[in-house]
Design a protein around this motif. Structure first.
Motif, short mmCIF file in Angstrom:
data_model
loop_
_atom_site.label_atom_id
_atom_site.label_comp_id
_atom_site.label_asym_id
_atom_site.label_seq_id
_atom_site.Cartn_x
_atom_site.Cartn_y
_atom_site.Cartn_z
N PHE A 1 14.34 25.18 18.30
CA PHE A 1 15.17 24.36 17.41
C PHE A 1 14.52 23.01 17.16
O PHE A 1 14.40 22.56 16.01
CB PHE A 1 16.56 24.17 18.02
CG PHE A 1 17.48 23.34 17.17
CD1 PHE A 1 18.09 23.89 16.05
CD2 PHE A 1 17.73 22.01 17.47
CE1 PHE A 1 18.94 23.13 15.26
CE2 PHE A 1 18.57 21.24 16.68
CZ PHE A 1 19.18 21.80 15.57
N LEU A 2 14.06 22.35 18.21
CA LEU A 2 13.42 21.04 18.04
C LEU A 2 12.10 21.15 17.31
O LEU A 2 11.75 20.28 16.50
CB LEU A 2 13.22 20.37 19.40
CG LEU A 2 14.51 19.94 20.12
CD1 LEU A 2 14.19 19.40 21.52
CD2 LEU A 2 15.28 18.92 19.31
N ALA A 3 11.35 22.23 17.56
CA ALA A 3 10.06 22.41 16.88
C ALA A 3 10.24 22.67 15.39
O ALA A 3 9.40 22.28 14.58
CB ALA A 3 9.30 23.57 17.51
N GLU A 4 11.34 23.30 15.02
CA GLU A 4 11.57 23.64 13.62
C GLU A 4 12.18 22.49 12.81
O GLU A 4 12.13 22.53 11.58
CB GLU A 4 12.47 24.87 13.52
CG GLU A 4 11.83 26.15 14.00
CD GLU A 4 10.58 26.53 13.20
OE1 GLU A 4 10.60 26.39 11.97
OE2 GLU A 4 9.61 26.97 13.82
N LEU A 5 12.74 21.49 13.47
CA LEU A 5 13.34 20.38 12.73
C LEU A 5 12.26 19.63 11.95
O LEU A 5 11.28 19.16 12.51
CB LEU A 5 14.04 19.40 13.67
CG LEU A 5 15.39 19.83 14.20
CD1 LEU A 5 15.93 18.76 15.16
CD2 LEU A 5 16.39 20.05 13.09
N GLY A 6 12.46 19.53 10.66
CA GLY A 6 11.56 18.74 9.83
C GLY A 6 10.21 19.38 9.56
O GLY A 6 9.33 18.73 9.02
N ASP A 7 10.04 20.65 9.91
CA ASP A 7 8.75 21.26 9.62
C ASP A 7 8.74 21.80 8.18
O ASP A 7 9.73 21.72 7.46
CB ASP A 7 8.40 22.35 10.63
CG ASP A 7 9.13 23.66 10.40
OD1 ASP A 7 10.18 23.64 9.75
OD2 ASP A 7 8.64 24.70 10.86
N LYS A 8 7.61 22.34 7.78
CA LYS A 8 7.47 22.76 6.37
C LYS A 8 8.40 23.92 6.03
O LYS A 8 8.80 24.06 4.87
CB LYS A 8 6.02 23.08 6.05
CG LYS A 8 5.43 24.22 6.84
CD LYS A 8 3.96 24.37 6.48
CE LYS A 8 3.36 25.49 7.28
NZ LYS A 8 2.59 25.08 8.40
N THR A 9 8.78 24.74 7.00
CA THR A 9 9.73 25.82 6.73
C THR A 9 11.10 25.25 6.36
O THR A 9 11.73 25.71 5.40
CB THR A 9 9.86 26.74 7.96
OG1 THR A 9 8.56 27.20 8.33
CG2 THR A 9 10.76 27.91 7.68
N GLN A 10 11.53 24.26 7.10
CA GLN A 10 12.82 23.65 6.79
C GLN A 10 12.77 22.94 5.44
O GLN A 10 13.71 23.02 4.65
CB GLN A 10 13.23 22.67 7.88
CG GLN A 10 14.64 22.13 7.67
CD GLN A 10 15.04 21.16 8.76
OE1 GLN A 10 14.21 20.47 9.34
NE2 GLN A 10 16.33 21.07 9.00
N LEU A 11 11.68 22.27 5.15
CA LEU A 11 11.53 21.59 3.86
C LEU A 11 11.51 22.59 2.71
O LEU A 11 12.10 22.35 1.65
CB LEU A 11 10.28 20.72 3.86
CG LEU A 11 10.29 19.56 4.87
CD1 LEU A 11 8.94 18.85 4.86
CD2 LEU A 11 11.42 18.61 4.60
N ALA A 12 10.85 23.74 2.93
CA ALA A 12 10.83 24.77 1.89
C ALA A 12 12.23 25.33 1.68
O ALA A 12 12.65 25.58 0.54
CB ALA A 12 9.87 25.90 2.28
#
Length: 102
Positions: free
Chosen positions: A14-25
């Motif tokens: 969860f913390l690793a995925e926050l704000g990464d390019k997957t979330q932005l996409a």
């Protein structure tokens, strides 16, 4: 079920995925669509499938390569990625210092 392992995995991912390019996409796709549930289901399914592939690959590798060596290789990989990301900044600051000395 190993709940401490489940909880630590959840928190880490969860913390690793926050704000990464997957979330932005996902935000970008959702912003251009009026169907946020479809975007959520699509992006969630993709993350689950990618995680499944990683878990299967990690389990397979762990049966061939010792866990300590896997952790060492992963650590070295992250260290190399970090150095490559910082290198332009470090080399430009060295260039600025030598230019200031001239």
């Amino acid at each position: 079920m190993d709940f401490p392992l489940l909880a630590s995995t959840f928190v880490t991912v969860f913390l690793a995925e926050l704000g990464d390019k997957t979330q932005l996409a996902t935000v970008a796709i959702s912003g251009t669509s009026n169907r946020p549930l479809a975007v959520f289901i699509g992006s969630s399914s993709a993350l689950v499938l990618a995680s499944l592939i990683g878990a299967i690959a990690g389990g397979s590798m762990a049966s061939v390569v010792p866990a300590d060596l896997l952790q060492l290789l992963a650590s070295a990989g992250f260290l190399l990625i970090g150095i490559r990301l910082l290198w332009p900044m470090l080399s430009s600051s060295k260039g600025l210092k030598s230019a200031e000395e001239d």
